[in-house]
Motif scaffolding. Structure first.
Motif, PDB file in Angstrom:
ATOM      1  N   ASP A 179       0.836  -1.207   0.000  1.00 21.58           N
ATOM      2  CA  ASP A 179       0.000   0.000   0.000  1.00 21.58           C
ATOM      3  C   ASP A 179       0.870   1.255   0.000  1.00 21.58           C
ATOM      4  O   ASP A 179       1.943   1.281   0.621  1.00 21.58           O
ATOM      5  N   ILE A 199      -9.994   2.523  -0.905  1.00 23.20           N
ATOM      6  CA  ILE A 199      -8.986   2.984   0.057  1.00 23.20           C
ATOM      7  C   ILE A 199      -9.015   1.981   1.217  1.00 23.20           C
ATOM      8  O   ILE A 199     -10.092   1.594   1.677  1.00 23.20           O
ATOM      9  N   ALA A 204      -3.790   8.459   4.381  1.00 18.82           N
ATOM     10  CA  ALA A 204      -4.553   7.461   3.620  1.00 18.82           C
ATOM     11  C   ALA A 204      -3.633   6.318   3.196  1.00 18.82           C
ATOM     12  O   ALA A 204      -2.454   6.540   2.880  1.00 18.82           O
ATOM     13  N   CYS A 247      -3.667   3.206   0.436  1.00 17.22           N
ATOM     14  CA  CYS A 247      -4.445   2.682  -0.690  1.00 17.22           C
ATOM     15  C   CYS A 247      -3.573   1.755  -1.535  1.00 17.22           C
ATOM     16  O   CYS A 247      -2.341   1.794  -1.458  1.00 17.22           O
ATOM     17  N   LEU A 260      -5.549   8.790  -6.555  1.00 16.68           N
ATOM     18  CA  LEU A 260      -6.014   9.327  -5.276  1.00 16.68           C
ATOM     19  C   LEU A 260      -5.316  10.651  -4.977  1.00 16.68           C
ATOM     20  O   LEU A 260      -5.943  11.619  -4.527  1.00 16.68           O
TER      21      LEU A 260
END
Lengths: 348, 348
Positions: free
Chosen positions: B177, B226, B287, B289, B297
């Motif tokens: 991620d 996400i 975040a 993702c 994003l």
């Protein structure tokens, strides 16, 4: 899932104290959360360890209620701030006829507060939550410097689900409704004041602090068209009746002889210069229902362990001035006004 | 419906003070509720004046988050405790991907607190709630004696609804991620510490306190998968990354040169002996993702007014020890551990 703990040593719940660092968002706070809160409150939502709890709800009406608790002293006959903080919010949710489900908890701790006391409070909350069938699903801890708080303040916020067909509110109360109480009045306030004033009696007066959601469920099942339920906490029965009288634009007539008050509470009130009608309760409710359902409702309440001393204490009247009046034991009628002064500070 | 007021005179919001009686459950408390809280927060749920709020929700997942606010001082560049108490809880709800809807508020006030300050705080809450599209639907007020509190503590608890198909959580973060932040770090903590230390700079450093639910909604619309959002408040980015690393059983690698920090905040941190990675933010998010969605994003975030300085700052690694490491500006790698000491007390 549990966090992999890698703390150098466990928290000392015998002699340890709350320190500023327990509120700083770092490792010490994580340890307090892991070794006390998660361990004691453990449930599938809290254990997810996110900054919020997520749960499924059916479509329909949801109820939300909040209460901060600043009671002093923190421990008292019949309870403590932990149990009280669960009972208070469970009851606020239940008074809408809703079934309480989820609680959040926010602690504001004073630097130096004994971890042993905090543990006792947290365990008491967990027991009260289990007894009421609710889960403590999310929380927050803040710490303030010595002298900027008072040991432990607790906010609880509750959510509940309203069964279909149930619709209650102070504005639905109407002239002709009967007024019922679920038991003796004044126990909580008098227990706290007696403790503060160091009064001793033959038997200790205990707080009535308890969750009423089971009593409410039993009442609603038999009489779904109850117009309003309210728990007479701060300000006692008097504040509750005056509030609703103004909310609904009605008057109230109650009868002193029908209001259940324990002899010992009455005696303590005389000694302390208090009036049981103005004293906080933490395990009692007031119900307003159509006249023709009152006897049926009373029977349900009296047959429940938390409503054995329930009584019909009066009725709602037409009165554009929203006066609450009481026929005294001697037959006269007197106004029951709101308290205006500071009768019982920090009673909940 | 509004209560029929029959108070002898209005509250004095210029020179008046909070008194013990404002928390006693009687007429004075009702007046404070009527003339300040109901008047300022007015909405269809609060105006019902019951001890709980009732609203309709669609079937599905609901989120609940709570935060108590004890920030000192109460007023600071870029905000005050009122706005902060709304932003903090709105953000905690939004970090699940949910749409925040309803807030409760619990005040713990110290005897003698100026009503003028309380009014300013309440108005600030109302503005923040309106800007975030949430309603303050129920509340509670307690008062403690002088010296047993610190002016004003505020608990807010929020509820939100999770859109179908959204599923986020710290445990969903996985190796590979990408890690993104929505803007510059450390603004809030440094603004507060500069104020406490009486530091002055050419331009005042302002708190970044703001609600992020609109930014989250924009992000989720474009990248629904996400894995996790979190707001790096107390303990800063470091605490957030360490928490999630432990929760997900992964490691993290971040790059100092990619982490956005204002030059002025960096300078103030050097002066104050702080590290921006450990300093609280109140209007930023982190975040996580999937790698192949990171650029998309980032573009969404940068095109939103609250994410203009967004950046990809690193990636999640496989690491059974859950270490968070940072490649420094000089090319070396260092551990980013949790703070263990008391870095920034009462920062929120």
């Amino acid at each position: 899932m549990k966090r992999e703990a890698n703390y150098t040593s466990s928290l000392d719940f015998n002699k340890g104290k709350v320190e500023m660092v327990h509120g700083s968002g770092g490792k010490a706070m994580a340890q307090l959360i892991d070794e006390l809160f998660i361990k004691t409150f453990s449930n599938e939502w809290l254990d997810q360890m996110n900054d919020q709890a997520c749960f499924e709800l059916p479509a329909g009406r949801v109820v939300m209620a909040t209460d901060s608790h600043v009671i002093s002293p923190l421990f008292f006959p019949g309870g403590d701030i932990g149990a009280l903080s669960v009972h208070g919010t469970v009851n606020d949710v239940a008074m809408s006829g809703a079934i309480p489900k989820y609680l959040s908890v926010g602690f504001i701790l004073e630097e130096g507060f004994p971890l042993a006391d905090l543990k006792q409070i947290v365990e008491s909350m967990a027991q009260a939550a289990e007894a009421a069938g609710v889960a403590i699903v999310t929380g927050d801890t803040k710490v303030v410097e010595r002298g900027k708080g008072d040991g432990c303040f607790i906010n609880t916020t509750g959510m509940g689900v309203v069964p279909a067909g149930i619709n209650m509110g102070g504005d639905l109360v109407q002239a002709g409704d009967k007024i019922l109480v679920s038991g003796t009045l004044g126990d909580h306030g008098v227990a706290i004041m007696s403790l503060r004033e160091n009064l001793t009696f033959e038997t200790t007066i205990e707080s009535d602090s308890q969750s009423l959601n089971d009593l409410v469920a039993a009442m609603v099942e038999v009489v779904p068209d109850i117009h309003c339920l309210r728990d007479p906490t701060r300000g006692g029965l008097s504040a509750t009746l005056n509030e609703i009288a103004q909310q609904a634009g009605v008057g109230m007539q109650i009868y002193e002889q029908q209001i259940p008050v324990k002899a010992q509470v009455k005696a303590a009130c005389e000694f302390l210069g208090l009036d049981p009608l103005f004293v906080a309760n933490e395990g009692k409710l007031v119900a307003f229902c159509p006249e023709d359902k009152a006897d049926e409702l009373l029977a349900v309440m009296q047959s429940h362990s938390k409503g054995q001393d329930a009584a019909i204490i009066g009725e709602v009247t037409e009165d554009s001035l929203s006066f609450v009046q009481m026929q005294t034991a001697f037959g006269g009628n007197r106004m029951v006004d709101w308290i205006n002064g500071e009768q019982l500070p920090r009673i909940c």
